[in-house]
Design a protein around this motif. Structure first.
Motif, PDB file in Angstrom:
ATOM      1  N   PHE A 105       0.610  -1.311  -0.040  1.00  0.00           N
ATOM      2  CA  PHE A 105      -0.242  -0.024  -0.091  1.00  0.00           C
ATOM      3  C   PHE A 105       1.017   1.088   0.199  1.00  0.00           C
ATOM      4  N   THR A 216       0.651   5.331  -2.919  1.00  0.00           N
ATOM      5  CA  THR A 216      -0.058   3.743  -3.228  1.00  0.00           C
ATOM      6  C   THR A 216       0.307   3.090  -3.130  1.00  0.00           C
ATOM      7  N   THR A 266      -5.788   3.778   2.404  1.00  0.00           N
ATOM      8  CA  THR A 266      -4.954   3.507   2.898  1.00  0.00           C
ATOM      9  C   THR A 266      -3.586   3.619   2.450  1.00  0.00           C
ATOM     10  N   ARG A 268      -0.106   5.372   3.244  1.00  0.00           N
ATOM     11  CA  ARG A 268       0.748   5.817   4.488  1.00  0.00           C
ATOM     12  C   ARG A 268       1.060   7.216   4.711  1.00  0.00           C
ATOM     13  N   PHE A 394     -10.008   4.384   8.408  1.00  0.00           N
ATOM     14  CA  PHE A 394      -8.786   3.111   8.242  1.00  0.00           C
ATOM     15  C   PHE A 394      -9.964   2.811   7.091  1.00  0.00           C
ATOM     16  N   ARG A 395      -9.432   1.748   6.260  1.00  0.00           N
ATOM     17  CA  ARG A 395      -9.758   0.783   5.424  1.00  0.00           C
ATOM     18  C   ARG A 395      -9.594  -0.735   6.122  1.00  0.00           C
ATOM     19  N   PRO A 397      -8.988  -4.186   6.918  1.00  0.00           N
ATOM     20  CA  PRO A 397      -7.826  -5.332   5.821  1.00  0.00           C
ATOM     21  C   PRO A 397      -8.123  -6.337   5.714  1.00  0.00           C
ATOM     22  N   ASP A 400      -9.514  -5.979   1.705  1.00  0.00           N
ATOM     23  CA  ASP A 400      -8.541  -6.549   0.830  1.00  0.00           C
ATOM     24  C   ASP A 400      -7.631  -8.374   1.168  1.00  0.00           C
ATOM     25  N   ALA A 423      -2.181  -7.047   2.853  1.00  0.00           N
ATOM     26  CA  ALA A 423      -3.024  -6.955   3.902  1.00  0.00           C
ATOM     27  C   ALA A 423      -2.643  -7.262   5.274  1.00  0.00           C
ATOM     28  N   GLN A 426      -0.239  -4.009   6.285  1.00  0.00           N
ATOM     29  CA  GLN A 426      -1.494  -3.350   6.597  1.00  0.00           C
ATOM     30  C   GLN A 426      -2.411  -2.981   7.690  1.00  0.00           C
TER      31      GLN A 426
END
Length: 717
Positions: A105, A216, A266, A268, A394-395, A397, A400, A423, A426
């Protein structure tokens, strides 16, 4: 083995391979020094000699720490193939870094800034020498570790490079299709005839795609099925991109194009850095060359980012850590405005603590006066405005993570494991961030409580002023011998005495309220200490890391298996078991992440909101107490002034030897003053002294209350 006069290499030591050459790791025959040699193939010699010699000539002209150095040009044995002997970068390329599951990511912020700095510096050297690269991509940006353990990135592969001034054009097509400027993509990939000429800004498009990829972990423009499978849609995306958009995606077959104007959640990079970077990406990822920035503006804007310093600010009311990028020469007023842009907390509502101490930021001073901060030791921001703690966005993980297909598919299984591992990394980063956020919430609140407790103690001391002055003037001190004017003055003093008693009662109630507040703050402080101990004892990070370590071992085995043409029966059974174990480890990792980190963090946010509300109410209560004490102070000052006037008048009425002053009026009622009159003067003097002491104490109390009013308030939740 192959060799030149001075260098030796084995064809198994392949570092990279392109259409016209292969790059190998080689050694100097005498010193053993590691180098990289670029050996050209037959296809290379089919090019015009001018084109063949261009790379040698370009490299000879360049000399910069962010461009791979050319050491020599030699030839192999009988074939007399040209060999470029270049600097060896032991840490691979930026592409190999991005292909690691750990960076699925994108790069962490510090590493991304290193990439940005190196690429900008290298490109600036190219433009100073009138060179256009024409094949900028992560695979052509090499990495090595410097003496201080920090990455250094260097531009390489100048096979497509040529001399070109800013106003010159070229018509030949080079590059890698995912990073190609739309005009070049149309001719090189779609093979459509067009007579367009290209300028130096084609490098800027490639830089934009490269920087997006580094930030990304993925390409900015992705048609359904991928760029290489759906070239027509890829061309549509890069040519129809609206102004300001930095990415475009097609999620379904024949589906609509979706545009993004921000970096994904996602990513950082901090929002502070993203706000600086996104406008640059939007203006260099511009299909129309006339609308695209030139290199001068690109260098100016990127240099502006690289010259900034970061101030870490943890918003206690929002429970969010911010990275604020400012110039060292900026004023603190500019810093406060930058904080406002990120937090929506107006400068007048911003109050700060640093390492447990109130931090007063004078707007007119230089930002250099701000303490040095880190992510673990930030400025703690208080907002006097009401706000609900929102915490980290946040999304999940889990969204993903893909599942393995039932059959054995070595390339597919390896790719799936890589995605799941990405993932997992992450999830590990998010878990650390959530745990650090809890620590910052508890630590910041602890500091606020300490400040309020200190304020309570100091205020409590000054509210305990002596009240003996209110009883020092008794009714038995009145004497009928005294004159009428003296009686009137004494009656006024008697009224002031009553008011002093009332002020003493108010101060007593304030003292009781502060004592009760101290008890509440002490209980909150104890809870915070217990919670911090629980956070420090948390083992969820170690559990997630343990799962990742085991998953990495399986992934490495999958990578080895992918290189084989097939697996034997026993190997295949082991491969199937590894897939099952890998899936179980991923499930366990997500379970720990959700139950031990996310749920605890969300519960901590709720508790944090409740505590912030309590702190906010306590601060407001102390402010009301301060108003009461300030009012007492004002009245006491007035009483002191009135008593001083009474004393002055009586002092003139009664001389030290007991006689009346000549100017006094009305006339005396006795030839000599009675002992009661002299006693009256003495008691009035004592009363005035006591009033002065009381006024002084109340003034000191008022100053403390003013400081108390500067203690940051917690928002309503």
């Amino acid at each position: 083995m192959q060799s030149t006069v001075n260098y030796l290499w084995h064809t198994d030591d392949l570092l990279g391979q392109g259409a016209t050459a292969s790059v190998y790791k080689a050694r100097n025959k005498k010193s053993g020094e590691l180098v990289a040699v670029k050996v050209f193939n037959t296809a290379s010699y089919m090019r015009p000699r001018e084109v063949q010699m261009r790379e040698f000539e370009v490299l000879r002209r360049l000399n910069h720490q962010n461009i791979v150095k050319l050491f020599a040009v030699e030839e192999t044995g009988p074939s007399r193939q040209k060999v470029l002997v270049m600097e060896y970068c032991s840490s691979g390329s930026l592409l190999s870094v991005l292909e690691s599951p750990e960076h699925a990511f994108g790069l962490p912020e510090d590493e991304f800034l290193v990439v940005l700095r190196c690429v900008v510096a290298g490109m600036n050297h190219l433009r100073e020498n009138g060179v256009v690269h024409r094949d900028i991509k992560p695979g052509n940006i090499m990495r090595l570790m410097g003496a201080e353990g920090r990455s250094i990135y260097k531009l390489t592969d100048f096979g497509a490079a040529r001399e070109l001034d800013d106003d010159e054009k070229f018509v030949s097509v080079y590059g890698t299709e995912e990073y190609l400027h739309p005009d070049m993509y149309e001719r090189a990939v779609l093979h459509k005839p067009q007579q367009k000429a290209f300028g130096v800004t084609v490098d800027l498009w490639s830089i934009g795609v490269t920087l997006y990829h580094a930030a990304t972990g993925s390409l900015p423009f992705i048609p359904f099925g991928g760029p290489r499978r759906n070239k027509e849609i890829m061309y549509r995306i890069i040519t129809e991109k609206p102004a300001g958009a930095i990415a475009g995606t097609q999620r379904g077959e024949n589906g609509p194009l979706e545009w993004s104007y921000t970096l994904p959640i996602t990513c950082r990079l901090s929002l502070g850095l993203q706000s600086q970077l996104v406008p640059i990406l939007a203006n260099i990822l511009e299909a129309e060359q006339a609308k695209c920035w030139g290199f001068d503006q690109f260098f100016a804007e990127t240099s502006d980012i690289l010259q900034r310093v970061v101030v870490h600010v943890f918003s206690l009311s929002q429970a969010v850590l911010h990275h604020v990028y400012i110039h060292a020469h900026n004023t603190i007023a500019i810093f406060l405005e930058a904080v406002y842009k990120q937090t929506s907390v107006a400068p007048r509502h911003q109050e700060y603590l640093f390492e447990g101490h109130l931090c007063v930021l004078e707007p007119s001073l230089s930002a250099q006066h701000i303490a040095h901060t880190t992510a673990s030791s930030p400025l703690t921001l208080f907002s006097m405005a009401s706000e609900t703690p929102k915490g980290l966005a946040f999304r999940d993980p889990a969204l993903d993570i893909l599942k393995f297909v039932p059959k054995v598919d070595l390339p597919g299984d390896c790719n799936t494991a890589k995605g799941v591992l990405g993932a997992g990394y992450q999830a590990l980063r998010l878990a650390r961030t959530l745990l650090d956020g809890q620590e910052l919430m508890l630590r910041g609140l602890h500091w606020v409580v300490e400040v309020l407790q200190t304020t309570c103690r100091r205020t409590l001391e000054v509210t305990r002023t002596p009240s003996s002055s209110s009883s020092s003037l008794g009714s038995d001190r009145f004497s009928p011998v005294a004159g009428r004017s003296e009686i009137q003055e004494l009656q006024e003093a008697w009224a002031l005495r009553g008011r002093l008693r009332t002020l003493a009662e108010v101060l007593s109630r304030c003292s009781q309220n502060i004592t009760e507040t101290q008890k509440s703050l002490s209980a909150l402080s104890s809870d915070l200490v217990k919670n911090r101990d629980q956070v420090h004892a948390d083992r969820s990070i170690q559990q997630i890391q343990c799962c990742l370590d085991k998953m990495c071992l399986i992934y490495k085995q999958f990578k080895k298996s992918r290189m084989k043409p097939g697996l034997g029966y026993n190997e295949e059974q082991i491969h199937k078991l590894d897939k099952v174990n890998f899936s179980h480890l991923a499930k366990r990792l997500l379970q720990v992440f959700q139950e031990e980190r996310v749920q605890k963090y969300q519960a901590a946010l709720v508790t944090h909101g409740q505590r912030m509300r309590m702190v906010h109410d306590t601060r407001n209560h102390l402010r009301l107490v301060g108003c009461s004490v300030a009012a007492c102070n004002t009245e006491a000052q007035g009483a002191q002034e009135s008593l001083s006037k009474i004393l002055d008048w009586l002092s003139h009425q009664l001389l030290p030897d007991g006689t009346k002053g000549a100017q006094t009026s009305p006339p005396p009622t006795a030839p000599h003053p009675s002992p009661a009159q002299a006693d009256l003067v003495l008691h009035m003097q004592e009363l005035c002294k006591e009033m002065k002491v009381l006024a002084f104490d109340l003034q000191d109390n008022n100053r403390i209350i003013e400081r108390l009013s500067r203690v940051p308030s917690a928002p309503d939740v």
